[in-house]
Design a protein around this motif. Structure first.
Motif, PDB file in Angstrom:
ATOM      1  N   LEU A  33      45.916  34.374  38.162  1.00 58.55           N
ATOM      2  CA  LEU A  33      46.095  34.484  39.624  1.00 58.55           C
ATOM      3  C   LEU A  33      46.886  35.751  39.942  1.00 58.55           C
ATOM      4  O   LEU A  33      46.562  36.491  40.883  1.00 58.55           O
ATOM      5  N   LEU A  39      43.369  24.845  37.293  1.00 59.82           N
ATOM      6  CA  LEU A  39      44.223  23.668  37.514  1.00 59.82           C
ATOM      7  C   LEU A  39      43.647  22.446  36.801  1.00 59.82           C
ATOM      8  O   LEU A  39      44.386  21.659  36.197  1.00 59.82           O
ATOM      9  N   VAL A  47      38.477  33.266  43.864  1.00 59.30           N
ATOM     10  CA  VAL A  47      39.774  32.886  43.290  1.00 59.30           C
ATOM     11  C   VAL A  47      40.036  31.396  43.517  1.00 59.30           C
ATOM     12  O   VAL A  47      40.584  30.703  42.645  1.00 59.30           O
ATOM     13  N   ALA A  48      39.617  30.876  44.694  1.00 60.91           N
ATOM     14  CA  ALA A  48      39.825  29.447  44.975  1.00 60.91           C
ATOM     15  C   ALA A  48      39.066  28.602  43.948  1.00 60.91           C
ATOM     16  O   ALA A  48      39.605  27.644  43.394  1.00 60.91           O
ATOM     17  N   GLY A  82      40.609  29.265  40.453  1.00 65.39           N
ATOM     18  CA  GLY A  82      41.927  28.635  40.388  1.00 65.39           C
ATOM     19  C   GLY A  82      41.810  27.123  40.242  1.00 65.39           C
ATOM     20  O   GLY A  82      42.583  26.501  39.496  1.00 65.39           O
ATOM     21  N   ALA A  83      40.826  26.527  40.942  1.00 62.25           N
ATOM     22  CA  ALA A  83      40.621  25.074  40.821  1.00 62.25           C
ATOM     23  C   ALA A  83      40.222  24.720  39.388  1.00 62.25           C
ATOM     24  O   ALA A  83      40.670  23.701  38.848  1.00 62.25           O
ATOM     25  N   SER A 137      44.619  38.635  39.626  1.00 61.47           N
ATOM     26  CA  SER A 137      43.669  38.793  40.736  1.00 61.47           C
ATOM     27  C   SER A 137      44.329  39.503  41.915  1.00 61.47           C
ATOM     28  O   SER A 137      43.664  40.207  42.671  1.00 61.47           O
ATOM     29  N   ARG A 157      38.554  35.641  48.154  1.00 59.76           N
ATOM     30  CA  ARG A 157      39.265  34.368  48.281  1.00 59.76           C
ATOM     31  C   ARG A 157      38.461  33.202  47.715  1.00 59.76           C
ATOM     32  O   ARG A 157      39.006  32.357  46.997  1.00 59.76           O
ATOM     33  N   PRO A 161      38.564  40.093  42.963  1.00 61.86           N
ATOM     34  CA  PRO A 161      37.847  38.902  43.395  1.00 61.86           C
ATOM     35  C   PRO A 161      38.277  38.458  44.800  1.00 61.86           C
ATOM     36  O   PRO A 161      39.436  38.610  45.177  1.00 61.86           O
TER      37      PRO A 161
END
Lengths: 479, 58
Positions: A39, A298, A290-291, A294-295, A42, A287, A285
């Motif tokens: 993150l 996680l 990355v969303a 990132g998910a 990015s 939004r 990248p």
């Protein structure tokens, strides 16, 4: 999604549950970095308006991409050895699958689907273990943290039938904290460091298969390779933390070493992520990307935490001879003892890791885009090297450390347009210092905590030096 | 430095700070799980994720 594919490779991913099992609370640092580092990268990637993607010499990109491919193929070899086969049985199919993905245009277009496939295949066994145990991971964590000791259960395969214990490479000593009756199942000498009222002496016995020996508190069994051993039920697992609370709340490293190690691992992973995400991407990248990525990160962290908590609760035998990544794949079989689903779910985990490896291999190939057929050469060389047993995590740290030392300063600070040679100087200083500190550490093993941390994480020296060279050499000349 | 990067570094730094905090602050139990594990295993990563998504352009 594309930006996490190279990052979420099996060698790095398996290191997270292994660190949580082995280090307890200390392992959380690697877990947090596993999510935050990409993150961070990015956000640190260059803006399209600022020049977009930077180009770097292929040799420098190879220094990062090559060892990552090597680490993952070495892990494939370790998995094959753990399953009882030769190393090539893991390395060759993995490298052929990666080469096939690169050559087959249709598969090459849909490679991003490999990430969700891998994620589902990994989450499935974790969900099955949660369901079979009848309690959620938080309740299991509380249960583990209140355990007075980690002991062999009477149903453990290490008690009922005996299992191989010992390192694939090097030498390991199993320290016994209480009296323990041990039965070697293979013929051969049995070497024990005996503690006789403070006097240490090494005794060697030759036992016939099935004959037992009783080890006393303070004794250490020396193992220089895998050896089939049968342990006694309800005794402490050698190598496991002293208690649940020691695992959950204590640090196993001395304070002075801990601070530098935290800093070293942080710098290595943050810089390594910048080097992996930075070059080769046309623009940073967006939004949505990355969303989604990132998910995925996680979800993978949640998987790693569940895996670690259930391993410590239901399979403390994984501590025997050091926590090894490939052995973690067996967890569903150990948790669901006697169930026919156990081996199937262990297989699902293996499929998940293979899918993530293929996605990572494609993403790494993209990093080398524009360098012709270099990827085929990388696969061939690293497949050959992976036939030698080398620790995948050490290779991964070297790759990320090299990225942090030579590429990350250039990506974060930017190459000065007025002084193009400054970038070359910074790259050179980063590489030379990184390799120099690593070589010095091998030739003269460090004694103090500070030098130990510097040798373990050479980026601590090389990255600031490369950044300083970039700043100094990049200053415009005075009129 | 970019404010987003600085915030991410702060999120990271909070975990070692919890490890080294006096009175074993990281070992304080909340709903049965220690504060360090809550932060390092759930809150920190989630905060970093939300912050990064918010900082990036659409």
């Amino acid at each position: 999604m594309r930006f996490v594919s190279a990052w979420a490779n099996p060698a790095l991913l398996l290191a997270v549950p292994a660190a949580l099992i082995a280090g307890g609370r200390d392992g959380l640092w690697l877990g947090l970095l596993f999510v935050v580092a990409p993150l961070f990268a990015s956000l640190a990637a260059p803006e399209p308006a600022a020049g977009g993607a930077q180009t770097f010499p292929p040799a420098v990109l190879l220094l990062v991409v090559g060892p990552i491919a090597w680490a993952n193929l070495s892990l494939a070899g370790d998995v094959a050895t753990w399953m009882g086969g030769p190393r090539w049985l893991g390395v060759i199919p993995a490298v052929l699958a990666a080469a096939g993905l690169a050559l087959w245009p249709r598969a090459s277009r849909r490679w991003l689907w490999l990430v969700p496939i891998g994620l589902v295949a990994l989450l499935l066994p974790a969900a099955a273990m949660i369901r079979a145990s009848g309690s959620n991971p938080l309740a299991i964590w509380t249960e583990v943290a209140s355990q007075p000791a980690f002991r062999f259960s009477p149903q453990s395969p290490w008690v009922t039938e005996g299992r191989p214990v010992g390192p694939r490479r090097g030498l390991v000593a199993l320290a016994f904290d209480e009296e323990h009756r041990l039965t070697p199942l293979d013929p051969g000498p049995f070497r024990v460091e005996v503690n006789d009222s403070g006097r240490i002496q090494v005794q060697e016995w030759t036992l016939t298969p099935g004959q037992s020996v009783t080890l006393r508190p303070g004794d250490r069994l020396q193992l220089d390779g895998p050896r089939r051993l049968k342990f006694e039920a309800d005794r402490r697992v050698p190598g496991a933390p002293a208690s649940g609370i020691a695992w959950a709340d204590s640090s196993f490293a001395p304070r002075s070493l801990r601070l530098l190690s935290i800093l070293g691992l942080g710098l290595t992973l943050l810089g390594g992520a910048v080097a992996l995400v930075g070059p080769g991407t046309v623009a940073r990248p967006g939004r949505a990307g990355v969303a989604l990525g990132g998910a995925v990160l996680l979800a993978l962290l949640a998987w790693a935490e569940c895996w670690a908590i259930y391993a410590v609760r239901w399979a403390p035998e994984l501590y025997l001879g050091g926590v090894a990544g490939p052995a973690l794949l067996e967890l569903p079989r150990l948790v669901l003892r006697g169930s026919p689903w156990g081996p199937l779910l262990a297989g699902a985990g293996l499929v998940g890791l293979l899918a993530l490896f293929l996605a990572a291999s494609h993403a790494l190939r993209e990093r080398l885009a524009g360098v012709g057929g270099l990827w085929a050469g990388v696969l061939a060389v690293t497949a050959f090297l992976a036939l030698l047993p080398l620790e995948p995590w050490a290779l991964m740290l070297s790759a990320l450390g090299l990225g942090a030392s030579c590429l990350a300063p250039l990506i974060v600070l930017g190459a000065p347009p007025a002084r193009p040679h400054a970038a070359t100087w910074a790259l050179g200083v980063g590489v030379v210092l990184f390799l120099g500190v690593t070589a010095a550490g091998r030739l003269w093993p460090p004694a103090g905590p500070a030098t130990q941390a510097l040798v373990a994480y050479p980026a601590l020296v090389a990255a600031p030096a490369a950044a300083a060279v970039l700043r100094v050499a990049g200053r415009p000349a005075r009129a | 430095m970019n404010r987003g990067l600085f915030a991410l570094l702060l999120i990271l730094a909070a975990l070692p700070a919890l490890f080294l905090a006096p009175f074993d602050l990281g070992a304080v139990r909340i709903a049965g799980v220690s504060l360090a594990w809550w932060y390092g295993g759930a809150v920190g990563p989630l905060l970093a994720f939300l912050l990064t998504v918010a900082r990036l352009p659409r």
